[in-house]
Scaffold this motif. Structure first.
Motif, PDB file in Angstrom:
ATOM      1  N   CYS A 195      18.987  77.059  64.140  1.00 49.15           N
ATOM      2  CA  CYS A 195      20.241  76.543  63.577  1.00 49.15           C
ATOM      3  C   CYS A 195      20.983  77.623  62.779  1.00 49.15           C
ATOM      4  CB  CYS A 195      19.971  75.341  62.678  1.00 49.15           C
ATOM      5  SG  CYS A 195      19.246  73.916  63.504  1.00 49.15           S
ATOM      6  N   GLN A 196      20.252  78.548  62.183  1.00 45.24           N
ATOM      7  CA  GLN A 196      20.913  79.613  61.421  1.00 45.24           C
ATOM      8  C   GLN A 196      21.885  80.403  62.290  1.00 45.24           C
ATOM      9  OE1 GLN A 196      18.432  83.071  60.300  1.00 45.24           O
ATOM     10  NE2 GLN A 196      16.835  82.180  61.617  1.00 45.24           N
TER      11      GLN A 196
ATOM     12  N   LEU B  39      22.195  70.425  57.195  1.00 43.23           N
ATOM     13  CA  LEU B  39      21.910  71.503  56.254  1.00 43.23           C
ATOM     14  C   LEU B  39      21.780  70.907  54.863  1.00 43.23           C
ATOM     15  CD1 LEU B  39      21.655  74.539  55.620  1.00 43.23           C
ATOM     16  CD2 LEU B  39      24.157  74.579  55.375  1.00 43.23           C
TER      17      LEU B  39
ATOM     18  N   GLY C 280      25.812  70.534  59.710  1.00 42.10           N
ATOM     19  CA  GLY C 280      24.533  70.794  60.372  1.00 42.10           C
ATOM     20  C   GLY C 280      24.752  71.175  61.821  1.00 42.10           C
TER      21      GLY C 280
ATOM     22  N   LEU D  90      15.802  76.887  56.906  1.00 43.54           N
ATOM     23  CA  LEU D  90      16.953  77.443  57.615  1.00 43.54           C
ATOM     24  C   LEU D  90      16.629  78.808  58.220  1.00 43.54           C
ATOM     25  CD1 LEU D  90      19.945  77.351  58.426  1.00 43.54           C
ATOM     26  CD2 LEU D  90      20.481  78.327  56.183  1.00 43.54           C
TER      27      LEU D  90
ATOM     28  N   MET E  49      16.840  72.684  56.987  1.00 43.16           N
ATOM     29  CA  MET E  49      17.483  71.891  58.027  1.00 43.16           C
ATOM     30  C   MET E  49      16.672  70.607  58.136  1.00 43.16           C
ATOM     31  SD  MET E  49      20.073  73.654  58.857  1.00 43.16           S
ATOM     32  CE  MET E  49      20.684  72.560  60.122  1.00 43.16           C
TER      33      MET E  49
END
Length: 152
Positions: free
Chosen positions: A74-75, A43, A120, A69, A48
């Motif tokens: 990944c969020q 992050l 991350g 992001l 990302m």
């Protein structure tokens, strides 16, 4: 998976890391699945950024090097402490997501140095629909903590 099996797999992971560095370690994790990619994303503000990408086909496409992001899966990892979809095209949680039906399968866990902070994600993903074996999850959870000792 028994505690003894997990210990054996952790030893194999560590050996893969010692021999091949981060690439070898991610390759080991990838070899235990059908996913094309295994990656670490960091992050960085609202982006990302890919720290390392293991591509089973050896192509390592550059278009996966950074993702906003808000457009990433990944969020959800960060929000829910993990995220899995076996088929994003059919996943109602992703109804209006930018990568729905493109990145079809994803499994991710958060990476952090201390509780409440996010470095991350560690993730497996593919353009084809597929699910992760439940037996893989304890190993991924265990190596997530170990990986942080080797990241900036």
């Amino acid at each position: 998976m028994s505690a003894q099996e997990l210990d054996q797999q952790l030893a194999q992971f560590r050996s893969s890391f010692e021999v091949g560095g981060l690439h070898g370690a991610l390759g080991f994790l990838n070899s235990r699945t059908c996913y094309r990619y295994t990656a670490i994303y960091r992050l960085d503000g609202q982006m990302m950024r890919n720290i390392h990408l293991y591509d089973r086909l050896g192509e390592n496409p550059t278009h996966l090097s950074e993702i906003p992001l808000g457009d990433s899966f990944c969020q959800f990892v960060m929000k829910d402490s993990g995220f899995h979809t076996a088929n994003s095209g059919e996943d109602k949680r992703l109804f209006d997501h930018a990568y729905r039906g493109i990145v079809n399968s994803y499994f991710g866990l958060p990476l952090s140095r201390k509780p409440g902070t996010i470095y991350g994600t560690l993730c497996h993903f593919d353009f084809e629909p597929m699910a992760i074996s439940e037996d893989e999850i304890p190993l991924l959870e265990a190596v997530s903590a170990e990986l942080m000792a080797h990241l900036d």
